[in-house]
Design a protein around this motif. Structure first.
Motif, mmCIF file in Angstrom:
data_model
loop_
_atom_site.group_PDB
_atom_site.id
_atom_site.type_symbol
_atom_site.label_atom_id
_atom_site.label_comp_id
_atom_site.label_asym_id
_atom_site.label_seq_id
_atom_site.Cartn_x
_atom_site.Cartn_y
_atom_site.Cartn_z
ATOM 1 N N SER A 106 -18.974 -42.560 -70.295
ATOM 2 C CA SER A 106 -19.199 -43.387 -71.474
ATOM 3 C C SER A 106 -18.675 -44.791 -71.221
ATOM 4 N N ARG A 150 -19.049 -37.678 -73.292
ATOM 5 C CA ARG A 150 -18.304 -37.218 -74.477
ATOM 6 C C ARG A 150 -18.899 -35.938 -75.053
ATOM 7 N N GLU A 188 -26.106 -33.896 -84.169
ATOM 8 C CA GLU A 188 -27.316 -34.602 -83.731
ATOM 9 C C GLU A 188 -27.583 -34.356 -82.253
ATOM 10 N N ASP A 211 -25.234 -39.836 -83.058
ATOM 11 C CA ASP A 211 -23.951 -40.288 -83.582
ATOM 12 C C ASP A 211 -22.912 -39.183 -83.683
ATOM 13 N N GLY A 212 -23.310 -37.952 -83.479
ATOM 14 C CA GLY A 212 -22.345 -36.862 -83.592
ATOM 15 C C GLY A 212 -22.813 -35.636 -82.839
ATOM 16 N N ARG A 226 -30.550 -42.131 -79.485
ATOM 17 C CA ARG A 226 -29.225 -42.418 -80.042
ATOM 18 C C ARG A 226 -28.785 -41.244 -80.889
ATOM 19 N N GLY A 243 -27.025 -40.947 -75.938
ATOM 20 C CA GLY A 243 -25.706 -41.538 -76.127
ATOM 21 C C GLY A 243 -25.661 -42.369 -77.392
ATOM 22 N N ASN A 244 -24.664 -43.260 -77.469
ATOM 23 C CA ASN A 244 -24.557 -44.116 -78.655
ATOM 24 C C ASN A 244 -25.446 -45.356 -78.498
ATOM 25 N N GLU A 245 -25.422 -46.213 -79.490
ATOM 26 C CA GLU A 245 -26.345 -47.352 -79.521
ATOM 27 C C GLU A 245 -26.155 -48.294 -78.326
ATOM 28 N N GLU A 246 -24.927 -48.633 -77.996
ATOM 29 C CA GLU A 246 -24.665 -49.558 -76.895
ATOM 30 C C GLU A 246 -25.074 -48.962 -75.551
ATOM 31 N N GLU A 247 -24.767 -47.697 -75.346
ATOM 32 C CA GLU A 247 -25.133 -47.031 -74.102
ATOM 33 C C GLU A 247 -26.648 -46.921 -73.970
ATOM 34 N N CYS A 248 -27.311 -46.609 -75.065
ATOM 35 C CA CYS A 248 -28.770 -46.509 -75.043
ATOM 36 C C CYS A 248 -29.408 -47.837 -74.666
#
Length: 100
Positions: free
Chosen positions: A78, A52, A30, A26-27, A24, A7-12
């Motif tokens: 998310s 997402r 990736e 970002d798209g 992490r 996932g993204n940084e906050e979720e990780c």
């Protein structure tokens, strides 16, 4: 067997505090690269993915994973709550059976 979150940084950060190995991304490109690598690893047990990426996963990996039991791929809401019918707070309330 490893418990992995993508996932993204906050979720990780949240899942890392819970003991999961996190990656992490970002798209979508990736995400695809990371999923291809993880699906090829023998010790990956459960891969949790921010919802997402569900559309990209179903396009690219769902047929391949129908024939395999391990790793299990689970989609979690998310933090922003825009990708599923419920936000993370509602999801956790339902899983834990308590009102948050």
């Amino acid at each position: 067997m490893r418990l992995i979150f993508i996932g993204n940084e906050e979720e990780c950060l949240g899942f890392a505090l819970g003991g999961a190995e996190t990656f992490r991304v970002d798209g979508e490109s990736e995400f695809i690269e990371r999923m291809e690598a993880l699906l090829g690893e023998q010790d990956a047990g459960v891969i949790m993915v921010a919802d997402r990426f569900f559309g990209r996963y179903s396009e690219r990996f769902s047929k391949k994973m129908q024939k395999r039991a391990v790793p299990a791929v689970v989609f979690v809401p998310s933090f922003d709550g825009r990708h599923s019918e419920t936000d993370i707070k509602g999801y956790l309330s339902g899983v834990l059976g308590i009102r948050l």
